[in-house]
Design a protein around this motif. Structure first.
Motif, PDB file in Angstrom:
ATOM      1  N   ALA A 138      24.844  63.488  51.328  1.00  0.00           N
ATOM      2  CA  ALA A 138      26.203  63.497  50.780  1.00  0.00           C
ATOM      3  C   ALA A 138      27.034  62.372  51.393  1.00  0.00           C
ATOM      4  O   ALA A 138      27.953  61.856  50.757  1.00  0.00           O
ATOM      5  N   GLU A 154      23.079  65.685  38.463  1.00  0.00           N
ATOM      6  CA  GLU A 154      23.096  66.495  39.673  1.00  0.00           C
ATOM      7  C   GLU A 154      22.623  67.897  39.350  1.00  0.00           C
ATOM      8  O   GLU A 154      23.080  68.516  38.388  1.00  0.00           O
ATOM      9  N   ARG A 157      23.118  71.189  45.471  1.00  0.00           N
ATOM     10  CA  ARG A 157      23.379  70.701  46.828  1.00  0.00           C
ATOM     11  C   ARG A 157      22.701  71.637  47.812  1.00  0.00           C
ATOM     12  O   ARG A 157      22.873  72.852  47.741  1.00  0.00           O
ATOM     13  N   ASP A 170      24.326  67.503  54.224  1.00  0.00           N
ATOM     14  CA  ASP A 170      24.005  68.080  52.928  1.00  0.00           C
ATOM     15  C   ASP A 170      23.122  67.096  52.165  1.00  0.00           C
ATOM     16  O   ASP A 170      23.334  65.883  52.237  1.00  0.00           O
ATOM     17  N   ILE A 172      22.037  66.168  48.297  1.00  0.00           N
ATOM     18  CA  ILE A 172      22.393  66.384  46.899  1.00  0.00           C
ATOM     19  C   ILE A 172      21.168  66.047  46.059  1.00  0.00           C
ATOM     20  O   ILE A 172      20.557  64.989  46.228  1.00  0.00           O
TER      21      ILE A 172
END
Length: 181
Positions: A138, A154, A157, A170, A172
C-alpha cells in the motif's frame, strides 16, 4: 509479440528477454538500491553480485519446468537493462502471479506498464491462463497505477500481511481475467 524460439517478447520500446549471466553485474547495481528494495516483497538488501548470479542461474530450469517465467526488461535498440518481470505458473488453477522491479533511474518512463501489458498478453495467449494477479505494498501506489493502466482491478487488501522495515505493510491484490477464453 512473443518469439517462442528465442523466448523473447517485443513491444514498441522494449525487448523482454531471458536473463544471461552477463547481466548479473547490472542486476546487482540496479537492485542494490534501498528504494527498489523497500517496494519489493522478496528482494534482499544489500544485493551483491553473487545474489544476482544465483538468481539468474535458476531461470532456465524454472522456465523449462513451467514453474516461473523470468525476463529481463531491456531497451529494444540499445539493449540497456531496465529491470525484471516474472510470472509464476499454477497450472491446476490456470493462473499466475507476476512481479517486477525497475531500476530507480528508469522510474516514471512507462517501462513497467509496457512490460506488464506484454507479460499479461504472454500469459493469456501463449500460456492460456485464465487469470493473472499481482500484489503490491500500500505504501507503493505507483505499482497500483501500473496495474490499473493495464486493466487490472483491485480485488482486496491483505491488512498488515507483511512485516518489513520494522512495520507491518498492507498488500493490495489486483487481478485480470482472460476474457478471450
Amino acid at each position: 509479440m512473443y518469439n517462442e524460439k528465442k523466448r523473447t517478447i517485443t513491444t514498441e520500446r522494449l525487448l523482454i528477454r531471458p536473463f544471461e549471466l552477463s547481466d548479473a553485474q547490472r542486476v546487482s547495481e540496479l537492485c542494490n538500491n534501498y528504494n527498489v528494495y523497500k517496494s519489493t516483497l522478496t528482494l534482499p538488501y544489500p544485493y551483491p553480485i553473487e545474489s544476482a548470479r544465483i538468481w539468474i542461474q535458476t531461470h532456465e530450469e524454472n522456465f523449462n519446468n513451467n514453474r516461473y517465467y523470468e525476463f529481463a526488461i531491456t531497451d529494444k535498440h540499445t539493449h540497456e537493462l531496465y529491470g525484471a518481470i516474472g510470472l509464476s505458473n499454477h497450472p491446476i488453477h490456470r493462473n499466475g502471479e507476476f512481479g517486477y522491479w525497475i531500476g530507480e533511474e528508469y522510474w516514471g518512463r512507462g517501462y513497467a506498464t509496457e512490460a506488464t501489458k506484454a507479460l499479461i498478453s504472454f500469459a493469456f495467449s501463449e500460456k492460456h491462463y485464465h487469470k493473472v494477479y499481482a500484489r503490491f505494498f500500500a505504501s507503493n501506489p505507483a505499482s497500483g497505477r501500473v496495474m490499473q493502466k493495464v486493466g487490472m482491478v483491485e480485488e482486496g487488501r491483505l491488512v498488515h500481511h507483511v512485516y518489513k522495515e520494522n512495520k507491518y505493510e498492507d498488500l493490495i491484490h489486483y487481478g485480470i481475467l482472460n476474457t478471450g477464453v
